[in-house]
Enzyme design. Structure first.
Site, PDB file in Angstrom:
ATOM      1  N   TYR A   1       0.830  -1.201   0.000  1.00 48.15           N
ATOM      2  CA  TYR A   1       0.000   0.000   0.000  1.00 48.15           C
ATOM      3  C   TYR A   1       0.864   1.250   0.000  1.00 48.15           C
ATOM      4  O   TYR A   1       0.560   2.238  -0.674  1.00 48.15           O
ATOM      5  CB  TYR A   1      -0.950   0.020   1.220  1.00 48.15           C
ATOM      6  CG  TYR A   1      -1.914   1.172   1.153  1.00 48.15           C
ATOM      7  CD1 TYR A   1      -3.095   1.074   0.423  1.00 48.15           C
ATOM      8  CD2 TYR A   1      -1.610   2.399   1.767  1.00 48.15           C
ATOM      9  CE1 TYR A   1      -3.961   2.140   0.317  1.00 48.15           C
ATOM     10  CE2 TYR A   1      -2.475   3.477   1.659  1.00 48.15           C
ATOM     11  CZ  TYR A   1      -3.651   3.349   0.934  1.00 48.15           C
ATOM     12  OH  TYR A   1      -4.503   4.411   0.819  1.00 48.15           O
TER      13      TYR A   1
ATOM     14  N   ASP B   1       1.887  20.939 -20.202  1.00 45.75           N
ATOM     15  CA  ASP B   1       1.148  19.713 -20.519  1.00 45.75           C
ATOM     16  C   ASP B   1       2.073  18.891 -21.413  1.00 45.75           C
ATOM     17  O   ASP B   1       2.158  19.118 -22.610  1.00 45.75           O
ATOM     18  CB  ASP B   1      -0.171  20.038 -21.233  1.00 45.75           C
ATOM     19  CG  ASP B   1      -0.945  18.766 -21.573  1.00 45.75           C
ATOM     20  OD1 ASP B   1      -0.332  17.668 -21.549  1.00 45.75           O
ATOM     21  OD2 ASP B   1      -2.142  18.864 -21.881  1.00 45.75           O
TER      22      ASP B   1
ATOM     23  N   PHE C   1      -7.270  22.573 -24.538  1.00 46.79           N
ATOM     24  CA  PHE C   1      -7.568  21.154 -24.633  1.00 46.79           C
ATOM     25  C   PHE C   1      -8.808  20.919 -23.775  1.00 46.79           C
ATOM     26  O   PHE C   1      -8.998  21.576 -22.754  1.00 46.79           O
ATOM     27  CB  PHE C   1      -6.399  20.257 -24.203  1.00 46.79           C
ATOM     28  CG  PHE C   1      -6.722  18.807 -24.450  1.00 46.79           C
ATOM     29  CD1 PHE C   1      -6.786  18.331 -25.752  1.00 46.79           C
ATOM     30  CD2 PHE C   1      -7.033  17.945 -23.417  1.00 46.79           C
ATOM     31  CE1 PHE C   1      -7.156  17.013 -26.014  1.00 46.79           C
ATOM     32  CE2 PHE C   1      -7.399  16.630 -23.664  1.00 46.79           C
ATOM     33  CZ  PHE C   1      -7.459  16.167 -24.969  1.00 46.79           C
ATOM     34  N   THR C   2      -9.654  19.991 -24.198  1.00 46.55           N
ATOM     35  CA  THR C   2     -10.970  19.807 -23.597  1.00 46.55           C
ATOM     36  C   THR C   2     -10.934  19.658 -22.070  1.00 46.55           C
ATOM     37  O   THR C   2     -11.544  20.440 -21.348  1.00 46.55           O
ATOM     38  CB  THR C   2     -11.637  18.572 -24.218  1.00 46.55           C
ATOM     39  OG1 THR C   2     -10.733  17.471 -24.073  1.00 46.55           O
ATOM     40  CG2 THR C   2     -11.947  18.783 -25.698  1.00 46.55           C
TER      41      THR C   2
ATOM     42  N   LYS D   1      -0.048   8.247 -23.457  1.00 45.75           N
ATOM     43  CA  LYS D   1       0.426   8.590 -24.810  1.00 45.75           C
ATOM     44  C   LYS D   1       1.908   8.259 -24.935  1.00 45.75           C
ATOM     45  O   LYS D   1       2.260   7.105 -25.100  1.00 45.75           O
ATOM     46  CB  LYS D   1       0.151  10.071 -25.102  1.00 45.75           C
ATOM     47  CG  LYS D   1      -1.321  10.391 -25.348  1.00 45.75           C
ATOM     48  CD  LYS D   1      -2.130  10.478 -24.095  1.00 45.75           C
ATOM     49  CE  LYS D   1      -3.509  11.075 -24.315  1.00 45.75           C
ATOM     50  NZ  LYS D   1      -4.325  11.040 -23.093  1.00 45.75           N
TER      51      LYS D   1
ATOM     52  N   ARG E   1     -12.950  16.599 -33.916  1.00 45.38           N
ATOM     53  CA  ARG E   1     -12.270  17.663 -33.175  1.00 45.38           C
ATOM     54  C   ARG E   1     -12.666  19.001 -33.778  1.00 45.38           C
ATOM     55  O   ARG E   1     -11.903  19.627 -34.505  1.00 45.38           O
ATOM     56  CB  ARG E   1     -10.746  17.484 -33.227  1.00 45.38           C
ATOM     57  CG  ARG E   1     -10.217  16.228 -32.567  1.00 45.38           C
ATOM     58  CD  ARG E   1     -10.066  16.294 -31.065  1.00 45.38           C
ATOM     59  NE  ARG E   1     -11.262  16.084 -30.293  1.00 45.38           N
ATOM     60  CZ  ARG E   1     -11.237  15.940 -28.962  1.00 45.38           C
ATOM     61  NH1 ARG E   1     -10.113  15.974 -28.280  1.00 45.38           N
ATOM     62  NH2 ARG E   1     -12.348  15.781 -28.301  1.00 45.38           N
TER      63      ARG E   1
ATOM     64  N   PHE F   1     -18.805  15.897 -26.219  1.00 44.95           N
ATOM     65  CA  PHE F   1     -18.442  15.044 -27.365  1.00 44.95           C
ATOM     66  C   PHE F   1     -18.346  13.570 -26.990  1.00 44.95           C
ATOM     67  O   PHE F   1     -18.549  12.698 -27.817  1.00 44.95           O
ATOM     68  CB  PHE F   1     -17.097  15.521 -27.949  1.00 44.95           C
ATOM     69  CG  PHE F   1     -16.035  15.647 -26.889  1.00 44.95           C
ATOM     70  CD1 PHE F   1     -15.249  14.575 -26.548  1.00 44.95           C
ATOM     71  CD2 PHE F   1     -15.869  16.837 -26.194  1.00 44.95           C
ATOM     72  CE1 PHE F   1     -14.307  14.668 -25.528  1.00 44.95           C
ATOM     73  CE2 PHE F   1     -14.934  16.952 -25.178  1.00 44.95           C
ATOM     74  CZ  PHE F   1     -14.157  15.863 -24.843  1.00 44.95           C
TER      75      PHE F   1
END
Ligand code: P61
Length: 445
Positions: free
Chosen positions: A60, A203, A112-113, A246, A370, A436
């Protein structure tokens, strides 16, 4: 590992698309032939990463995999503290809540969303300060991710630096086609921000892809290693949010990275509320091990060259055929320009949404809208009608072959030849947040 693909008939795909409300996010993956919805969590792990899964230390607290992850992050990116999260938006949530006050402005090189939503939920307003070329699919600017320093300066003059907690800089800017920011521009942004006491939040979801473009195109970087370039990029930023799904070649994971000790303590205090203990943050030990290995693998030159090369291959193929795409081709996908592809459909009837649906019906290739649907509604309640109305053909890493890319190109050509028959769409269900993902539509007769 291999996975059998199932080819449905056109009639079956038409039915699947109707059942999915003309939204590719609502298709079942078993009904998809080639899945270019996203490169997020869809890449193939290497033998070394799979081996790493067997080394999971599921304690843990204080798992050895956490320390391996922290060491890998420091080695490649150079930030001091790592706060693990289950994926990128959790890091965005924490940093937004920690730094943004009601009424603040948060500049960035294109929205960015999820990033913008978390800024808004914290009481901030996103302000776009990317160069104009980024909003023009046909501009051949090699660094469309660059910040327009005059726009940033204007915001500082108008709002005052105390109303701007940070500027958010994305590398390989997702929404305009995976477009890189140059190191020279980022350095100037950092200097301007710091002169005014404004932090730079990075980011860095696709920072390695950005570094590859810098090596290829920015003067003075051809002989630098990918890691050296990544380190330099990060040195001009203070904080980073990361979706490891990514660049890092894993199916789940992410983190917040910061240099400031006090901010790190605050973030660690927050992660235990929303994610899990500060040494796992929502990931299992084995996830962290695969991620630590992925961080070191993704900066290998041969890997990143092949990855971006495959995207460029598809882009060139479509461009050679005269298909309207965003140029230059970016790093994680090829983006179709739906405004030029379907000029007969008004933007409020969602041409990119309709095009993504049509492509699936034609061949079982799944892509992502997009454009106007993704951009959502502005403060006036109207659809934002962004300059870019795009369909993203996103390439997962190490999954598909060039032959798959050829099939995709063939299908795009087929749809292009029959484009007059494509109809616009209207909402039958519109969710409040990130609409979306779950929205449903029907064709407009
Ligand atoms: C994608 F349709 N991207 O591109 P999380 N920053 C950046 C991302 O690309 C990103 C996140 C933060 C996804 C998944 C996705 O509108 C959408 O790990 C530059 O997904 O939480 C994610 O990281 C968030 C698809 C996200 C979307 C939002 O496919």
């Amino acid at each position: 590992m291999v996975e059998p693909l199932r080819m449905l008939t056109r009639e079956q795909r038409q039915r699947c698309m109707e059942e999915a409300g003309y939204n590719t996010f609502l298709l079942r993956s078993a009904d998809v032939y080639i899945d270019l919805l996203t490169d997020s969590g869809t890449s193939a792990m290497s033998d070394r990463q799979w081996a790493g899964l067997m080394l999971g230390d599921e304690a843990y607290a204080g798992s050895r995999n956490f320390y391996n992850l922290e060491a890998a992050m420091r080695e490649v990116y150079g930030y001091k503290h790592l706060i693990p999260t289950h994926q990128g938006r959790a890091a965005e949530h924490m940093i937004s809540q920690l730094l943004i006050k009601k009424g603040d402005s948060v500049p960035g090189n294109m929205y960015f969303t999820t990033t913008r939503l978390h800024q808004e939920l914290a009481g901030g307003t996103f302000v776009d300060v990317i160069i104009d070329e980024a909003h023009d699919p046909q501009s051949l600017h090699p660094f469309k991710g660059d910040v327009d320093l005059a726009k940033f300066q204007k915001l500082i003059d108008e709002r005052g630096a105390e109303k701007i907690p940070y500027i958010c800089i994305a590398t390989a800017v997702n929404m305009c086609g995976g477009q890189p920011i140059s190191v020279a521009n980022l350095k100037e942004v950092y200097e301007l921000a710091h002169r005014h006491g404004i932090l730079v939040v990075h980011d860095m979801t696709r920072c390695v892809e950005n570094a590859y473009m810098v090596k290829d195109h920015e003067p003075g970087y051809a002989d630098r290693t990918i890691t050296e370039i990544v380190r330099e990029i990060c040195s001009y930023t203070d904080i980073a949010t990361m979706s490891s799904k990514k660049d890092h070649l894993v199916n789940i994971g992410g983190f917040l990275a910061v240099n400031d000790d006090e901010l790190a303590n605050k973030a660690r205090n927050m992660v235990v509320v929303y994610e899990g203990l500060h040494t796992y943050g929502g990931m299992s030990g084995r996830d962290m091990e695969a991620l630590a290995i992925g961080i070191r693998e993704c900066v290998e030159y041969e890997h990143i060259k092949a990855r971006v090369g495959q995207v460029q291959y598809l882009g060139k193929k479509l461009d050679d055929e005269g298909i309207p795409i965003v140029k230059p081709v970016g790093t994680h996908g090829v983006f179709l320009d739906a405004k030029r592809f379907l000029p007969h459909i008004d933007q409020d009837l969602f041409p990119a949404q309709a095009l993504a649906a049509e492509l699936y019906v034609d061949s079982g290739v799944r892509s992502m809208e997009r454009g106007n649907v993704s951009a959502g509604r502005g403060p006036d309640g109207k659809h934002r009608r962004p300059a870019l109305e795009l369909v993203r053909l996103t390439i997962p890493r190490r999954v598909y072959t060039q032959a798959h890319m050829d099939v995709v190109a063939e299908s795009v050509l087929e749809v292009y030849d029959n484009r007059e028959q494509v109809k616009g769409l209207e909402f039958t269900y519109e969710p409040e947040y990130l609409r979306f993902f779950q929205a449903r539509f029907k064709p407009v007769e």
